[in-house]
Scaffold this active site. Structure first.
Site, PDB file in Angstrom:
ATOM      1  N   GLY A 160     -23.383   5.098  33.174  1.00  0.00           N
ATOM      2  CA  GLY A 160     -22.614   4.192  34.036  1.00  0.00           C
ATOM      3  C   GLY A 160     -22.957   4.403  35.498  1.00  0.00           C
ATOM      4  N   ASN A 161     -22.042   3.999  36.379  1.00  0.00           N
ATOM      5  CA  ASN A 161     -22.269   4.095  37.827  1.00  0.00           C
ATOM      6  C   ASN A 161     -22.554   5.527  38.268  1.00  0.00           C
ATOM      7  OD1 ASN A 161     -21.804   1.405  38.253  1.00  0.00           O
ATOM      8  ND2 ASN A 161     -19.606   1.676  38.604  1.00  0.00           N
ATOM      9  N   ILE A 162     -21.731   6.452  37.767  1.00  0.00           N
ATOM     10  CA  ILE A 162     -21.850   7.838  38.205  1.00  0.00           C
ATOM     11  C   ILE A 162     -23.161   8.442  37.714  1.00  0.00           C
ATOM     12  CG2 ILE A 162     -20.808  10.135  37.977  1.00  0.00           C
ATOM     13  CD1 ILE A 162     -19.069   8.463  39.679  1.00  0.00           C
ATOM     14  N   CYS A 194     -12.599  13.753  43.315  1.00  0.00           N
ATOM     15  CA  CYS A 194     -13.274  13.392  44.562  1.00  0.00           C
ATOM     16  C   CYS A 194     -12.468  13.906  45.745  1.00  0.00           C
ATOM     17  CB  CYS A 194     -13.465  11.884  44.640  1.00  0.00           C
ATOM     18  SG  CYS A 194     -11.940  10.918  44.569  1.00  0.00           S
ATOM     19  N   GLY A 218     -12.097   3.250  39.615  1.00  0.00           N
ATOM     20  CA  GLY A 218     -12.337   2.678  38.295  1.00  0.00           C
ATOM     21  C   GLY A 218     -11.112   2.759  37.416  1.00  0.00           C
ATOM     22  N   PRO A 219     -11.202   2.172  36.219  1.00  0.00           N
ATOM     23  CA  PRO A 219     -10.052   2.159  35.311  1.00  0.00           C
ATOM     24  C   PRO A 219      -9.567   3.560  34.950  1.00  0.00           C
ATOM     25  CG  PRO A 219     -11.958   1.009  34.348  1.00  0.00           C
ATOM     26  CD  PRO A 219     -12.359   1.453  35.707  1.00  0.00           C
ATOM     27  N   GLY A 220     -10.472   4.523  34.844  1.00  0.00           N
ATOM     28  CA  GLY A 220     -10.073   5.885  34.486  1.00  0.00           C
ATOM     29  C   GLY A 220      -9.123   6.471  35.503  1.00  0.00           C
ATOM     30  N   ARG A 246      -7.366   4.836  37.671  1.00  0.00           N
ATOM     31  CA  ARG A 246      -6.144   4.034  37.760  1.00  0.00           C
ATOM     32  C   ARG A 246      -5.162   4.353  36.638  1.00  0.00           C
ATOM     33  NH1 ARG A 246      -6.418  -0.518  41.083  1.00  0.00           N
ATOM     34  NH2 ARG A 246      -8.300  -0.499  42.341  1.00  0.00           N
TER      35      ARG A 246
END
Lengths: 336, 295
Positions: B13-15, B127, B160-162, B164
């Site tokens: 994914g993005n990461i 983060c 991201g959804p995680g 949230r």
């Protein structure tokens, strides 16, 4: 059966105006008096919700759970509500408030960020709370956008979803558009609420407009005691709704006495629309930034107005009180 | 010069993709493989184009190809890592976990990595933790910090959804890191999502309670020295203005601009995770090489 549920937030939104210095004695006196006057729901928490006591928002003189317990003990009929902002408070705070006897939870997010609320709403419901979603800074989302967010809260179990005018920036028409969008778009069994602020002197007019558009949960604070220029005064809401023929459980004359004899004496200053608080509504800035901006203005010898205008320029949302110190320091460094 | 240490990225994914670009610049690490579960993902396509081995078979592929890596960067989800971790450990590989699974000790490269170099699994905390724990550590190195509080403000688009779904995990894990790694007696973390357009940079305010008589010059110097250290692996790590001393506390204002490798520059919150993970991998690799040379 009353036409609407009247929520008094003097002991939560008013916590901002009291710099979170409410005492057990004040809470017992105010909650008891509001209960006897017939207010349905009384909200008690740090101004920024459970867990709000902090450097960023101000520490509480008295632990909020002590205040919640005191309020529960002081009422016979009214329900005690708590506020929680995901990102500030956590689920354990809800569990503790429930143990102490609170029975209504309002889970608040910025008007575009409802998807940080579902786990808290679901948890609150499991605990047996009556649950409300609280979409803050509602002026920053369109009626349709707000409805999409409200649906997220509804799906997570919110029985009521609020249009929360945290900046006191909405006008009767823009309140109607938002409340109306929620009323039409949400399930029939879901109620819609409105929470107004007085920054543009429209809190009562907006509450009436909200009710006309279908809001059945209306928030006030006695004497308006709340963030910014304050909230819709509960005693005025009671009187106005009575004159409009809208059935509310709270009674006008007793409410006038609560305002005059119980709440006004504990106020640090009158709630007025002055330059700074008017600017909150005009520029759409979170009402509870007011006292933080005044304090930073004094410390850095800059103007409250300049701070608030810059906060507005940076599109700050509720919770970003830390930005105020940074902006004040920057303004103090800038050549005049 | 010794050979680069091979490593694999689990998660496309993005990461994972951002991580790949950073690893490609590393002097000590070499990204050999990216493993995902979606063969059509943009990340796997980019990894293949960059010459990495790719697979959509998940952790099983990594376990079957242990020669491809000494380290596995876990960039999936907490649930996936919980399932993957035992397999990775059984294959004798070390996990650098960017998910909130918290199986291994939390690490911040410039603060506490030394203590955990033997751990089979190290966790990158959050983060907000990567951005603020170094500052709390800098203050607590000079004077006791009975209470530290951080406010992380991030662009809505970068959450991201995680994050949230489990925002309590962020506040709890970060607060614990302020205490256990930052050295504060008690920690509190607050996170605010801001949807402004254009998206704002990640900002973090760090409040440390300190004695009114604490040595302010020494605190300022310690903060600045720490900023420099973090900036060696997160170039966009900056202070906004001077630390502000007031009523028994110091307030430190941090901004994190991302390197925009794969993620946008405003997403400093994601960048600091991938950059710190690479720094952890590099340091562990150096320690390992040093050990091998000594043996």
């Amino acid at each position: 059966m009353a036409d609407l549920t009247l929520v008094d937030s003097t002991l939560r939104d008013g916590s901002h105006a009291k710099r979170h210095q409410l005492t057990v004695e004040q809470v017992v006196t105010v909650a008891g008096a509001l209960d006897r006057a017939g207010v349905d729901v009384i909200e008690v928490s740090h101004g920024d919700g459970l867990g709000g006591a902090s450097f960023n928002y101000g520490f509480s003189l008295t632990d909020e759970f002590e205040l919640i317990a005191a309020a529960v003990g002081a009422v016979e009929r009214a329900r005690i509500a708590v506020l929680l902002l995901p990102g500030i408070g956590v689920k354990e705070d809800l569990a503790r408030a429930r143990e102490l006897g609170a029975s209504v939870t309002r889970v608040a997010t910025h008007s575009t960020e409802a998807d940080i609320a579902p786990s808290h709403l679901a948890f609150a419901r499991e605990l047996g709370f009556k649950t409300c979603g609280f979409l803050m800074m509602a002026h920053m989302n369109s009626p349709q956008g707000l409805l999409e967010q409200a649906k997220i809260m509804e799906a997570a179990g919110a029985a009521t979803v609020y249009v929360t005018d945290s900046a006191g920036a909405l006008m009767p028409d823009t309140v109607k558009a938002r409340v109306g969008a929620l009323r039409e778009g949400l399930e029939g069994g879901t109620e819609v609420g409105f929470h107004g602020h007085e920054n543009l002197s429209l809190s009562i007019a907006n509450s009436v407009a909200g009710h006309e558009a279908g809001a059945t949960w209306i928030d006030g604070c006695t004497c308006g005691l709340g963030a910014g220029a304050g909230n819709a005064p509960t005693e005025v809401l009671t009187a106005v709704f009575e004159k409009l023929g809208v059935e509310v459980n709270a009674e006008t004359f007793p409410m006038l006495d609560v305002a005059e004899d119980v709440v006004r004496p504990i106020m640090d200053r009158p709630q007025v629309v002055d330059r700074a608080s008017l600017l909150l509504g005009y520029a759409g800035v979170y009402s509870s930034f007011l006292l933080h901006a005044e304090r930073a203005a004094e410390r850095f010898e800059v103007s409250t107005k300049d701070i608030l205008v810059e906060v507005g320029n940076r599109k700050a949302v509720g919770g970003q009180e830390d930005l105020i110190i940074e902006i004040a320091a920057e303004l103090a460094r800038a050549p005049a | 010069m010794s050979e680069k240490v091979p490593c694999a990225i689990l998660g496309s994914g993005n990461i994972g993709t951002d991580l790949m670009y950073k690893l490609q610049r590393s002097d000590t690490l070499e990204p050999r493989a990216m493993v995902g579960i979606d063969p059509d993902s943009d990340g796997l396509r980019r990894a293949a184009a960059a010459g990495l081995d790719t697979s959509a078979e998940g952790v099983d592929w990594i376990v079957a190809h242990p020669e491809e890596c000494s380290f596995v960067f876990e960039a999936t989800s907490a649930g996936a890592h919980r399932a993957n971790a035992p397999k990775i450990a059984a294959a004798g590989l070390q996990s650098i976990d960017l998910t909130p699974a918290k199986l291994g000790p939390g690490v911040v490269p410039v603060v506490n990595l030394e203590q955990h170099r033997e751990a089979a699994d190290v966790n990158m905390i959050t983060c907000g933790g990567q951005a603020t724990i170094p500052m709390v550590a800098a203050v607590s190195a000079v004077t006791p910090v009975p209470y530290a509080e951080i406010v992380a403000t991030i662009a809505s688009l970068s959450a991201g959804p995680g994050t949230r779904e489990s925002i309590d995990a962020f506040t709890r894990t970060t607060a614990k890191g302020l205490e256990e790694i930052g050295g504060a007696e008690r920690g509190k973390a607050i996170i605010v999502l801001n949807p402004a357009e254009p998206p704002l940079m990640m900002r973090d305010t760090v409040f440390c309670q300190i004695d009114a008589d604490a040595d302010r010059d020494a605190i300022r110097a310690s903060i600045e020295a720490m900023r420099e250290k973090v900036a060696t692996y997160v170039p966009g790590y900056r202070l906004r203005g001077e630390p502000q001393f007031d009523d028994g506390r110091v307030a430190i204002f941090v901004e994190v601009e991302g390197a925009a490798d794969y993620l946008p520059a405003y997403a400093g919150n994601l960048d600091i995770m991938t950059a710190a993970a690479v720094a952890v991998g590099e340091e562990l690799a150096r320690l390992r090489q040093a050990t091998e040379v000594a043996a």
